[in-house]
Design an enzyme around this catalytic site. Structure first.
Site, PDB file in Angstrom:
ATOM      1  N   CYS A   1       0.841  -1.199   0.000  1.00 38.50           N
ATOM      2  CA  CYS A   1       0.000   0.000   0.000  1.00 38.50           C
ATOM      3  C   CYS A   1       0.877   1.250   0.000  1.00 38.50           C
ATOM      4  O   CYS A   1       1.708   1.432   0.901  1.00 38.50           O
ATOM      5  CB  CYS A   1      -0.914   0.011   1.212  1.00 38.50           C
TER       6      CYS A   1
ATOM      7  N   GLY B   1      -0.471  -5.840 -12.490  1.00 34.80           N
ATOM      8  CA  GLY B   1      -0.239  -4.530 -13.095  1.00 34.80           C
ATOM      9  C   GLY B   1      -0.551  -4.485 -14.572  1.00 34.80           C
ATOM     10  O   GLY B   1      -0.057  -5.302 -15.357  1.00 34.80           O
TER      11      GLY B   1
ATOM     12  N   ARG C   1      -7.365  -2.788 -11.269  1.00 35.41           N
ATOM     13  CA  ARG C   1      -8.107  -1.752 -11.988  1.00 35.41           C
ATOM     14  C   ARG C   1      -8.732  -2.277 -13.271  1.00 35.41           C
ATOM     15  O   ARG C   1      -9.796  -1.799 -13.691  1.00 35.41           O
ATOM     16  CB  ARG C   1      -7.175  -0.577 -12.297  1.00 35.41           C
TER      17      ARG C   1
END
Length: 701
Positions: A417, A533, A581
Site C-alpha cells: 500500500c 499490473g 483496476r
C-alpha cells in the site's frame, strides 16, 4: 470564422506576453492576415490585433482601478493570482469529500421497527434515544422509490419493515403489519445464509475485542517468545557496537603510532589487540548478510541473516494445501472491492477473491468498519482477507481471531500500500525496507493462524531506483508463505508509469521454485508467484502467463496467444495474475480469460450488471434510507472506473489501461451515458436503478 478565430487568439494572449510573441513570431496556431486595411500603415495584421488587445486590457484595468487612489496594482496582482489558481492542475485524491450517507428525518429504533419491541426501552418510556412511533415515522418517510422490494421478492420477507424504501410492497398501509411469503422464507432457510462471517459480528463482539476479552493464546505465547528473542537481539547488537568501538580505538592508536614512528610504544602501553578475544567475538557469527549458498550436493541453502541479527525463529506449522497456480485472482481493492462487486466478478468467473484491506490497528480497537470487511458471500469458494500492520503485536491477535472464528481460506499481508497514512505508521510498503520487522510479522502470522495459509502482496521496492523484491522472495519462502503477489511498480511510482513485468519475470519468478534447504536441513517448498499490473484484456493475461515481457511486439504476441489457445505450456511465466483496476473497468475480463475471446459487451448487458450490483448492495447494506444511499455511493465509486471503458466495436486498436480516452458517442444513448466522466451522469444512472435521489451528491476521488 475569421472573427471567431481572432477572438479565441486574442483571449489566449496575456498582456505580459505581447512583445515576446510579436518579436518571436510565435502563435498558438496559424493565423491568417487580415484584409489590407492595416497593411497601409506598415504593420502586420497580427501586430495590429495584439496592439489593439493591449489597449483594451489597459483600459479595462483603468476602469477597475480604485477611484480614490487610482492604483491598479492590487487589481492586477489579484487578477494574476486568480488566473494562476485556475491554471493550477489538480492532482491526487480529493480528501475532503462530503459525506454521502443519508438518514431519515425521524430516526426510528431499528429493533422496534423489525420486531415491534425494544429491549432497551423501560416502563417509563426511557432508555432508548430513538423514535418508537411507527405511524409518525411511516408518514414522514416520504414516497417509496419503486413498487417492488428486491429483498422481499427474493427471501419472502424484508428485515427492514417500514424502514424499507419499497415498504408498500410488503406493508399493510393501515396496520403497518409486515407480509411474509412462507414458501420463499422456507426456501431461503434451506439454501442457508447468503453472507458468511456476519453472524459473529455485533456490538458484543466489537466490545469484547476492544477490551481484549477475546482469548488469543497463540498471540500471547508468540509475544513471550518474541520478547526473549528481542532481548537476545539487543544483547548481540550491543556486542557488535562494543566490538566496533574497540576496533575504532585500535585503528586510531595505530594511525597515531605510525604517524609519530612509535609503534613499539603502542604495543608496550597495552593497546587493544588486533585480534578479537572470545568475549568480543561471542555471538557475532553469521552477522554478515548472506542470502543463499550452496551445499556439498549443489542445492541452495538459505542462511538466515537479517540486517538485525537474532530474529525470531519458530517452526513452520503445516498449512492447508491450496492450489493457487493457474487461477485468476481479483485484487483486494480499497472502497470499490466490496462484497457486491466481488459477487459481480464471481458471476463472470474469477477464481480467487480477497476482501478489502483492513488495518490491524483498527481491528484491535474493535472498529466495526474494519471487522465487517471479513464478510464473505457463499459464492466466493476461494476467499481471503488482507491485513496491514506494523508489528507482530498488532497483527497477530486479529489474525488468530480470524483464522479461528471466521470462515476464510487464507490471510494476506499487505506490503504494497503506497498511501502515506499507512506507510507513516510503518505498515504497507514501508515494510519493504524493514526486512527484520517483516520477518517477525510473517513468522508470527504463520504461528498464530495454525493451518490457515499466509500470503504476501508487495511491490518491486520503495523507490524506483532501488528494486529489492527479488531479495525478499527467498526469505518469504523460508518464513513459510504460501503465495506471493508482486505489483510491478514501486511505492514511489504508486499507479503511474507502466508495470515492470520484465522485472517480475526475470528477477522474481526464478526464485519461486529454486531448490532450497533451510537451516534444519528441510526442503523449502516452492511458492506461487502472482504478477500484478496493467492487465485489461485476456491477451494481456495469457501473455504474462506464458512469460512474455514486451507486449508491443504484435507478431510475438500473436504467436504466444496462438500457443496459449492451443494449450501450450508456460515457459518462464507467472503462476497466476492478479487483476485490479482492469477488473473495475471491465469485470467481464474473467469471462474473456476463461473463454479466451474478446467480448464486445452491449450497453444493455452492462446495465443488467449494474442492476445486479444494486440488488446485491440492498442485500448487503439494507433497503432502508441509509442502505440505499450506501449502495448508491458505492455504485458511483465503481462508475468512476467503469466509465473509462470504451466499447471494442468503437476502437481500431485495443484500449490500454493507462491511456485515458476522451468523451465519445456510443452506439446508443445508454452507451454514451455510461462513458460519461461526469458524476452527475453516474447519479442519473443510479436513479434509473434505485429511484430518484434529489438530495444525493457525489464527489469522486
Amino acid at each position: 470564422m475569421e472573427d471567431a478565430k481572432r477572438d479565441d487568439f486574442d483571449a489566449w494572449i496575456l498582456p505580459g506576453h505581447l512583445k515576446v510573441n510579436v518579436d518571436a513570431g510565435k502563435y498558438p496556431f496559424p493565423y491568417e492576415k487580415e484584409a489590407s486595411t492595416t497593411q497601409g500603415s506598415g504593420e502586420s495584421s497580427q501586430e495590429h490585433s495584439l496592439k489593439r488587445k493591449a489597449e483594451e486590457n489597459v483600459s479595462s484595468r483603468d476602469a477597475l482601478a480604485n477611484p480614490e487612489t487610482d492604483d491598479i496594482t492590487a487589481v492586477t496582482e489579484a487578477d494574476a493570482e486568480s488566473r494562476a489558481v485556475k491554471k493550477q492542475k489538480v492532482r491526487g485524491q480529493n480528501k475532503n469529500r462530503p459525506a454521502t450517507v443519508q438518514h431519515e428525518s425521524i430516526r426510528i429504533c431499528n429493533e422496534f421497527a423489525s420486531s415491534g419491541t425494544c429491549s432497551r426501552l423501560t416502563a417509563d418510556g426511557k432508555g432508548c434515544k430513538y423514535e418508537h412511533d411507527l405511524r409518525a415515522f411511516f408518514d414522514s418517510k416520504g414516497p417509496d422509490l419503486g413498487p417492488v422490494c428486491h429483498n422481499y421478492e427474493k427471501f419472502g420477507s424484508c428485515h427492514y419493515g417500514v424502514r424499507c424504501r419499497w415498504a408498500m410492497h410488503h406493508t399493510d398501509p393501515v396496520t403497518l403489519h409486515q407480509r411474509v411469503e412462507e414458501d420463499k422464507v422456507k426456501a431461503a432457510e434451506e439454501r442457508g445464509p447468503e453472507i458468511l462471517n456476519g453472524e459473529i459480528l455485533g456490538r458484543a463482539f466489537f466490545k469484547d475485542v476492544k477490551k481484549r476479552q477475546i482469548p488469543t493464546p497463540k498471540s500471547d505465547e508468540f509475544e513471550a517468545i518474541a520478547d526473549a528473542f528481542l532481548k537476545e537481539r539487543k544483547d548481540r547488537n550491543a556486542a557488535l557496537l562494543e566490538a566496533a568501538k574497540k576496533r575504532k580505538a585500535l585503528k586510531a592508536q595505530e594511525d597515531e603510532a605510525a604517524s609519530e614512528g612509535r609503534q613499539d610504544s603502542v604495543e608496550k602501553s597495552g593497546g587493544v589487540p588486533m585480534e578479537d578475544d572470545s568475549s568480543t567475538n561471542k555471538g557475532l557469527e553469521g552477522v554478515s548478510l548472506t542470502v543463499e549458498t550452496t551445499n556439498d550436493h549443489g542445492a541452495k541453502v538459505l542462511k538466515y541473516a537479517d540486517e538485525q541479527p537474532t530474529a525470531i525463529r519458530i517452526a513452520r506449522p503445516e498449512k492447508k494445501k491450496y492450489e493457487f497456480a493457474g487461477k485468476s485472482y481479483l485484487a483486494p481493492l480499497t472502497t470499490v472491492g466490496n462484497l457486491p462487486f466481488r459477487r459481480i466478478c464471481k458471476s463472470f468467473g474469477v477464481d480467487i477473491t480477497c476482501g478489502e484491506m483492513a488495518m490491524a490497528f483498527d481491528l484491535c480497537s474493535g472498529e466495526a468498519r474494519d471487522w465487517t470487511l471479513m464478510r464473505r458471500h457463499r459464492s466466493e469458494d476461494f476467499f481471503g482477507v488482507q491485513l496491514a500492520g506494523n508489528g507482530p503485536n498488532v497483527v497477530n491477535p486479529p489474525c488468530e481471531i480470524i483464522s479461528r472464528d471466521f470462515n476464510v481460506d487464507f490471510i494476506d499481508l499487505n506490503c504494497g500500500c503506497p498511501l502515506e497514512p499507512v506507510t507513516k505508521k510503518g505498515a504497507g510498503a514501508s515494510l519493504l525496507e524493514r526486512p527484520a520487522k517483516l520477518a517477525d510479522i510473517v513468522r508470527g502470522m504463520n504461528y498464530v493462524t495454525g493451518h490457515t495459509p499466509v500470503t504476501v502482496k508487495l511491490r518491486t521496492g520503495f523507490y524506483d531506483s532501488k528494486p529489492l523484491a527479488e531479495k525478499l522472495i527467498p526469505r518469504l519462502r523460508q518464513w513459510g508463505v504460501s503465495a506471493i503477489t508482486v505489483h510491478g511498480r514501486s511505492r514511489e511510482a504508486r499507479y503511474s508509469k507502466l508495470a515492470d513485468w520484465k522485472y517480475i519475470l526475470d528477477k522474481i519468478t526464478p526464485h519461486a521454485s529454486a531448490e532450497m534447504i533451510d537451516e534444519q536441513g528441510e526442503v523449502i517448498p516452492p511458492v506461487a508467484i502472482f504478477g500484478n499490473g496493467d492487465v485489461l484484456h485476456s491477451s494481456d493475461y495469457w501473455a504474462r502467463m506464458m512469460g512474455m515481457r514486451d507486449l508491443s511486439n504484435e507478431s510475438e504476441l500473436t504467436h504466444v496467444l496462438d500457443a496459449a489457445n492451443g494449450g501450450g505450456t508456460q515457459t518462464g511465466g507467472v503462476a497466476g495474475v492478479m487483476i485490479g483496476r482492469g477488473a473495475l473497468i471491465k469485470p467481464w475480463i474473467f469471462t474473456e480469460i476463461k473463454e479466451r475471446r474478446v467480448w464486445d459487451i452491449s450497453s444493455g448487458e452492462r446495465f443488467d450488471m449494474l442492476r445486479d450490483f444494486t440488488n446485491y448492495g440492498l442485500e448487503t447494506w439494507g433497503s432502508d434510507t441509509m442502505g440505499v444511499s450506501t449502495t448508491r455511493r458505492f455504485l458511483c465509486e465503481w462508475m468512476s472506473f467503469l466509465c473509462r471503458y470504451v466499447p471494442v466495436g468503437l476502437l481500431e486498436r485495443p484500449q490500454k489501461l493507462n491511456h485515458r480516452v476522451g468523451t465519445f458517442y456510443g452506439r446508443n444513448d445508454l452507451e454514451t451515458l455510461m462513458g460519461s466522466p461526469k458524476s452527475s451522469d453516474w447519479i442519473k444512472i443510479s436513479e434509473m436503478l434505485l429511484g430518484p435521489a434529489p438530495d444525493f451528491k457525489f464527489v469522486p476521488k
